[in-house]
Each structure stands twice: as structure tokens, then as C-alpha cells.
Enzyme design. Sequence first.
Site, PDB file in Angstrom:
ATOM      1  N   GLY A   1       4.715   5.072  -3.087  1.00 44.65           N
ATOM      2  CA  GLY A   1       6.097   5.073  -3.737  1.00 44.65           C
ATOM      3  C   GLY A   1       6.652   4.000  -4.264  1.00 44.65           C
ATOM      4  CE  LYS A   2       7.950  -0.963  -0.025  1.00 41.46           C
ATOM      5  NZ  LYS A   2       7.511  -2.044   0.887  1.00 41.46           N
TER       6      LYS A   2
ATOM      7  CB  SER B   1      -0.957   0.017   1.032  1.00 37.63           C
ATOM      8  OG  SER B   1      -0.340  -0.074   2.416  1.00 37.63           O
ATOM      9  CG  ASN B   2       5.580   2.802   0.041  1.00 33.15           C
ATOM     10  OD1 ASN B   2       5.569   3.494  -0.908  1.00 33.15           O
ATOM     11  ND2 ASN B   2       6.364   2.749   1.280  1.00 33.15           N
TER      12      ASN B   2
ATOM     13  CE  LYS C   1      14.655   5.007  -5.011  1.00 35.93           C
ATOM     14  NZ  LYS C   1      13.456   5.455  -4.217  1.00 35.93           N
TER      15      LYS C   1
ATOM     16  CE1 TYR D   1      14.216   6.637   7.526  1.00 35.39           C
ATOM     17  CE2 TYR D   1      13.469   4.788   6.330  1.00 35.39           C
ATOM     18  CZ  TYR D   1      13.557   5.406   7.391  1.00 35.39           C
ATOM     19  OH  TYR D   1      12.875   4.879   8.454  1.00 35.39           O
TER      20      TYR D   1
ATOM     21  CG  ASP E   1       9.935  -6.057   3.938  1.00 35.55           C
ATOM     22  OD1 ASP E   1       8.786  -5.513   4.679  1.00 35.55           O
ATOM     23  OD2 ASP E   1      10.940  -6.269   5.109  1.00 35.55           O
ATOM     24  CB  SER E   2      12.484  -2.237   0.814  1.00 37.13           C
ATOM     25  OG  SER E   2      11.086  -1.416   0.828  1.00 37.13           O
TER      26      SER E   2
HETATM   27  P1  ITT Z   1       4.354  -2.350   2.289  1.00 40.91           P
HETATM   28  O1  ITT Z   1       4.526  -2.988   3.423  1.00 40.91           O
HETATM   29  O2  ITT Z   1       2.703  -2.026   2.352  1.00 40.91           O
HETATM   30  O3  ITT Z   1       4.936  -2.421   1.303  1.00 40.91           O
HETATM   31  P2  ITT Z   1       5.805  -0.071   3.880  1.00 40.91           P
HETATM   32  O4  ITT Z   1       6.005   1.311   3.431  1.00 40.91           O
HETATM   33  O5  ITT Z   1       5.267  -0.527   5.225  1.00 40.91           O
HETATM   34  O6  ITT Z   1       4.881  -0.511   2.795  1.00 40.91           O
HETATM   35  P3  ITT Z   1       8.119  -1.610   4.400  1.00 40.91           P
HETATM   36  O7  ITT Z   1       7.686  -2.408   5.483  1.00 40.91           O
HETATM   37  O8  ITT Z   1       8.739  -2.537   3.360  1.00 40.91           O
HETATM   38  O9  ITT Z   1       7.141  -0.840   3.345  1.00 40.91           O
HETATM   39  O10 ITT Z   1       8.997  -0.463   4.852  1.00 40.91           O
HETATM   40  C1  ITT Z   1       9.743   0.081   4.144  1.00 40.91           C
HETATM   41  C2  ITT Z   1      10.437   1.429   4.836  1.00 40.91           C
HETATM   42  O11 ITT Z   1      11.801   1.828   4.015  1.00 40.91           O
HETATM   43  C3  ITT Z   1       9.585   2.535   4.512  1.00 40.91           C
HETATM   44  O12 ITT Z   1       9.640   3.276   5.603  1.00 40.91           O
HETATM   45  C4  ITT Z   1       9.971   3.077   3.233  1.00 40.91           C
HETATM   46  O13 ITT Z   1       9.719   4.499   3.106  1.00 40.91           O
HETATM   47  C5  ITT Z   1      11.622   2.744   3.161  1.00 40.91           C
HETATM   48  N1  ITT Z   1      11.975   2.554   1.859  1.00 40.91           N
HETATM   49  C6  ITT Z   1      11.840   1.418   1.138  1.00 40.91           C
HETATM   50  N2  ITT Z   1      12.346   1.834  -0.037  1.00 40.91           N
HETATM   51  C7  ITT Z   1      12.771   3.016  -0.273  1.00 40.91           C
HETATM   52  C8  ITT Z   1      13.376   3.931  -1.072  1.00 40.91           C
HETATM   53  O14 ITT Z   1      13.532   3.340  -2.308  1.00 40.91           O
HETATM   54  N3  ITT Z   1      13.464   5.202  -0.642  1.00 40.91           N
HETATM   55  C9  ITT Z   1      13.334   5.821   0.305  1.00 40.91           C
HETATM   56  N4  ITT Z   1      12.660   4.898   1.401  1.00 40.91           N
HETATM   57  C10 ITT Z   1      12.528   3.715   1.028  1.00 40.91           C
END
Ligand code: ITT
Length: 195
Positions: free
Chosen positions: A11-12, A8-9, A175, A154, A70-71
Site C-alpha cells: 500500500g505504501k 515491504s508494504n 487520499k 485502517y 514509518d506510520s
Molecule cells: P514497513 O515497515 O515495511 O514499511 P509496515 O506495514 O510494517 O511496513 P509500519 O511499521 O510503518 O509499516 O506500520 C504502519 C501500520 O499503520 C500498518 O499496519 C499500516 O497498515 C498502517 N497504516 C500506515 N499508513 C496507513 C494508511 O495511509 N492507511 C491505512 N493504514 C495505514
Amino acid sequence: MKLVLATSNKGKVREIKAMCKDFEVIPYTELIQEFEIIEDADTFKDNALLKAHAVFKALNDENLIVLADDSGISVEALHGAPGIYSARYGGEDATDKDNLQTLMKNIKATGVDSSPAFYTAAMAIVTKSSERTVHGWMYGTALTKAQGEGGFGYDPMFIPLGFDKTLGELDDETKRKLSHRSKALSLAKKILKTL
Ligand code: ITT
């Protein structure tokens, strides 16, 4: 091919859509109601699997392929934190901005203005009969001052290796060429093409 994203992100979703032009990419929230997934595994990989399986089950359609990401960011000055805890680093209901501010403050509190850091992306692909995972990384420097408004999360505090600007200042295309997500996704695409 229809590819459902278990995220639900926004940006992803934006980044994965831009990198996956060969597939019809749909966030699961366009198909079913958004629901909470407790990400309580110990690794990026297991959290990605957990999200992909939870969404696959909820979709209740054996023909769909689900991809989860997951990131997070790991900072050397903080011994690898926040890592798998990146999404909630600024507290339970933290926004991207809260997380960013908390990370910059905590790095500064160690007495440095910058630190080596890296992003990790684990992706899980789940179908009715298989599960596969891949990873990608991006190395660089985490700053204690945000620069630029681009990207998400970030990005305004992260300078990729070989650059002198943050991902908040660099354009989306740059990017896309470098990122942990694009590296994981190029491996994921090889798997998707075999399905
Ligand atoms: P979903 O679980 O629904 O996918 P989430 O935002 O909770 O969404 P994560 O649990 O994977 O996703 O958390 C990833 C965190 O790392 C989150 O705070 C992101 O903003 C950050 N993040 C991941 N990839 C990033 C990127 O490419 N640039 C900046 N921040 C990133």
C-alpha cells in the site's frame, strides 16, 4: 534520480510511487531479498531512520538514496493507541484485516461508536553522507464499523476531517491530496531535490 523505498508494504509503495513521478521509485525488495527489520525504537521518526539505515547498509551501494516510511494511527478514545504499534496491533502475524478488526473492537469496548483520531507518517531519507527526517499528519474520525474497500490498512474505518466518507470509500486521488504520507512526502521531495 533512483529512490529506493525501505518498505515491504504494498500500500505504501503504491501511494509513494503515485506521488513521486519525478523519481524512479524502486522497493528494496526488487533489488535484494526481503529481510526482517526489528522496529524497536520509541518514535515513528526513529523507526523510520532504523529502517532506512538497515536497507541502505544491506544494499551496499553508496550511490543509492533510501527513503523509509514509518506510520500509524492514534485514537483519542484509546489514549493514542495503537500509534507506533499499528502494524502489529492484532498480534505478531496480524494481517491488515486483523488489525482493523482489533482496533474497531477496542474502540467499541470503550463505549463509543467513533473517536477523534489521526494518522502520522515519519519519513527518513538516508544517503552515504546524510540522514534527514520529515513528518506529516492527517486528522479525522475513527469508526467502529468498516466502510469501503479502498486504500489499505485502517482506511475503511477512518473519515478524514471535512468528509463524510471513509478512506475506504473515497478514491485514491482524494487520499493523495490529504494524507499524512503526501504531506511528509512533499517535504521529503524538497530535500531529495537538493541531493
Ligand atoms: P514497513 O515497515 O515495511 O514499511 P509496515 O506495514 O510494517 O511496513 P509500519 O511499521 O510503518 O509499516 O506500520 C504502519 C501500520 O499503520 C500498518 O499496519 C499500516 O497498515 C498502517 N497504516 C500506515 N499508513 C496507513 C494508511 O495511509 N492507511 C491505512 N493504514 C495505514
